[in-house]
Design a protein around this motif. Structure first.
Motif, PDB file in Angstrom:
ATOM      1  N   HIS A   1     -24.397 -15.684  -6.722  1.00 51.18           N
ATOM      2  CA  HIS A   1     -25.114 -14.900  -5.930  1.00 51.18           C
ATOM      3  C   HIS A   1     -25.255 -13.815  -5.789  1.00 51.18           C
ATOM      4  O   HIS A   1     -25.864 -12.809  -5.052  1.00 51.18           O
ATOM      5  CB  HIS A   1     -25.732 -15.432  -4.456  1.00 51.18           C
ATOM      6  N   ILE A   2     -24.091 -13.275  -6.794  1.00 48.32           N
ATOM      7  CA  ILE A   2     -24.381 -11.422  -6.938  1.00 48.32           C
ATOM      8  C   ILE A   2     -24.753 -11.647  -8.051  1.00 48.32           C
ATOM      9  O   ILE A   2     -24.036 -12.159  -9.529  1.00 48.32           O
ATOM     10  CB  ILE A   2     -22.581 -11.388  -6.700  1.00 48.32           C
TER      11      ILE A   2
ATOM     12  N   THR B   1     -29.581  -8.893  -5.522  1.00 50.32           N
ATOM     13  CA  THR B   1     -27.857  -9.624  -4.569  1.00 50.32           C
ATOM     14  C   THR B   1     -28.561  -9.503  -3.421  1.00 50.32           C
ATOM     15  O   THR B   1     -28.363 -10.277  -2.943  1.00 50.32           O
ATOM     16  CB  THR B   1     -26.668  -8.573  -5.031  1.00 50.32           C
TER      17      THR B   1
ATOM     18  N   HIS C   1     -29.069 -13.339  -1.447  1.00 52.19           N
ATOM     19  CA  HIS C   1     -28.010 -13.415   0.091  1.00 52.19           C
ATOM     20  C   HIS C   1     -29.186 -14.002   0.919  1.00 52.19           C
ATOM     21  O   HIS C   1     -29.116 -14.448   1.998  1.00 52.19           O
ATOM     22  CB  HIS C   1     -27.333 -11.962  -0.005  1.00 52.19           C
TER      23      HIS C   1
END
Length: 499
Positions: free
Chosen positions: A53-54, A62, A66
């Protein structure tokens, strides 16, 4: 953060999670509501954000990843209600409680006694109404007292005769005055053990401006250091609390007499005992005072100086009573205020006007207060006799080095109306302003808030009387065109006093 592992029922009970404790089964459900911090301890926390997720090259991607991870559904257990786990308390539902059989009581429930209705305070005797409404037909009993005139007399001369006859009909006869004196003497004997000085007759009965249906006003003199006729010292000056004690003693003494009923003590700065005379239904008011009312002395002086004051006052009062717009109980002008209105008008006229007939004087009076003046913005003063408003008071203040107390009182009365207008209190702002000649800061017409209606009635009465006098053909009543009154109750009181 995502919560992945299920908690045990015992842990849920400790945390007071009622939703989970009530359901001890193995069923799972999806909930979109995030748990509280205390409930989160029931779960093994697992990081919801992973390296995938980064995005090192894009901050926007990103943050969006999140958000999606944080919005993911939270999995939590929900126990089935039909098969609870052991040790889990399941509260009964309302439907189950209603199905339970009611226990039969072996003792009879005592019936509650209905509360007794409170004894209502008797109402004060109201003013005798002269209004001809409903089944009450208009009457003209004063025509029997009209002196016979020549056939060629005009309508204005006829109106003069009717005004004189009506004033003679309304005022108490000699036999009625004897009956009133007997009532006063009876009350004085009844309260002789309470007050050393007999009550004094005041008000309209003492100033000779009363109708046969007028009430009786009595004053107990206190604060006089002189000795009474019986040799006893009079009461000293006392507070209003002591006045109330005196009034209560008078009530207890008069209650023992069978001729009086409907007693009531009216709380005020100086308490007043109100009651009625059973035979005649006349209202009687008794109060305490240090000296005779100054208004009575002013009225007696005015009557001596203006002979037409009494008949004009009686006729004007009868017209207002027949329209239900007289007295404080109707939010209108009272007897003292009406006398001041007539006195202020007559004192401003010249000697030639005083020589005119009563009919012409009555029409001029009705025209002045009905059409010429705006009584909502103009004040009336009887001594000195004048009409005042903001402009006249301001002009006098600018020219006077030392303002007279009369002028100071007029400015105070007008300021009260102005302040009421600023506060949007229209009834107080438009009330009838009448300066008391015995106390320049007192407004006698303060309770009269129907000023506009009062002026309309006077204006219509003026027009009606003028047309009736112009069209009079020698038969019928001219004054009856403006005085649509019924005198049945008035005559009943007169008969009861004459017996």
């Amino acid at each position: 953060m995502l919560f992945a592992q299920r908690a045990t029922p015992s842990q849920c009970r400790v945390l007071d999670d009622l939703t989970m404790a009530l359901n001890g089964g193995r069923a799972w459900s999806i909930s979109t509501t995030l748990p509280t911090a205390a409930q989160a301890r029931c779960y093994r926390l697992k990081s919801a954000i992973s390296h995938k997720h980064i995005f090192k090259t894009s901050l926007k991607k990103t943050l969006e990843a999140h958000r999606v991870a944080n919005r993911a559904s939270v999995i939590r257990p929900v126990y089935a209600y039909n098969s609870p786990s052991l040790g889990v308390y399941r509260p009964p539902l309302l439907q189950e409680i209603q199905k339970l059989p009611l226990a039969q009581s072996t003792t009879n429930t005592p019936r509650r006694k209905k509360p007794k209705p409170e004894k209502q305070t008797p109402k004060l005797a109201s003013r005798v109404s002269l209004s001809a409404q409903g089944d009450r037909a208009a009457q003209h009993p004063w025509l029997d007292l009209v002196q016979s005139r020549r056939k060629d007399q005009n309508g204005m001369a006829r109106l003069d005769a009717e005004i004189t006859a009506l004033a003679e009909y309304l005022q108490p006869s000699s036999s009625e005055n004897v009956a009133i004196a007997r009532i006063v003497r009876q009350i004085s004997e009844q309260v002789s053990g309470v007050v050393p000085i007999p009550p004094q007759l005041v008000g309209s009965r003492s100033t000779q401006t009363a109708f046969s249906s007028s009430g009786i006003d009595l004053m107990v003199r206190v604060g006089d250091e002189n000795f009474s006729a019986s040799g006893q010292r009079a009461l000293n000056t006392m507070t209003s609390k002591t006045f109330t004690g005196i009034i209560q003693g008078l009530e207890a003494a008069i209650r023992q007499h069978p001729d009086y009923d409907e007693f009531r003590i009216l709380p005020a700065k100086s308490a007043t005992l109100a009651m009625i005379h059973k035979a005649s239904s006349l209202p009687i008011n008794i109060f305490c005072g240090n000296k005779s009312p100054s208004s009575d002395d002013f009225i007696k002086t005015s009557l001596a100086g203006t002979p037409s004051l009494r008949p004009l006052y009686m006729v004007l009062r009868s017209i207002l009573e027949s329209r239900n717009i007289f007295g404080w109980e109707t939010a209108s002008v009272g007897s003292y205020g009406l006398i001041l209105l007539v006195t202020a008008f007559l004192k401003q006229q010249n000697a030639q006007f005083q020589q005119q007939g009563l009919g012409e004087q009555l029409l001029a009076l009705l025209d002045t207060y009905g059409s010429s003046l705006d009584l909502q913005t103009t004040g009336v003063s009887a001594d000195p006799a004048e009409f005042f408003d903001f402009a006249s008071v301001r002009h006098k203040y600018e020219t006077a080095q030392h303002p007279h107390p009369v002028l100071v009182g007029q400015r105070a009365l007008l300021r009260f109306k102005a302040n009421a207008s600023k506060r949007s209190n229209l009834p107080a702002a438009m009330h009838l302003c009448i300066q008391d000649p015995t106390n320049y800061l007192n407004d006698v017409g303060l309770q009269c808030v129907r000023t506009a209606e009062l002026q309309k009635i006077m204006s219509s009465a003026n027009i009606g009387l003028q047309l009736a006098a112009r069209r009079w053909d020698g038969d019928g009543s001219i004054l009856g065109q403006a005085l649509n009154a019924n005198f049945d109750e008035f005559q009943r009181i007169r008969t009861s006093l004459s017996v």
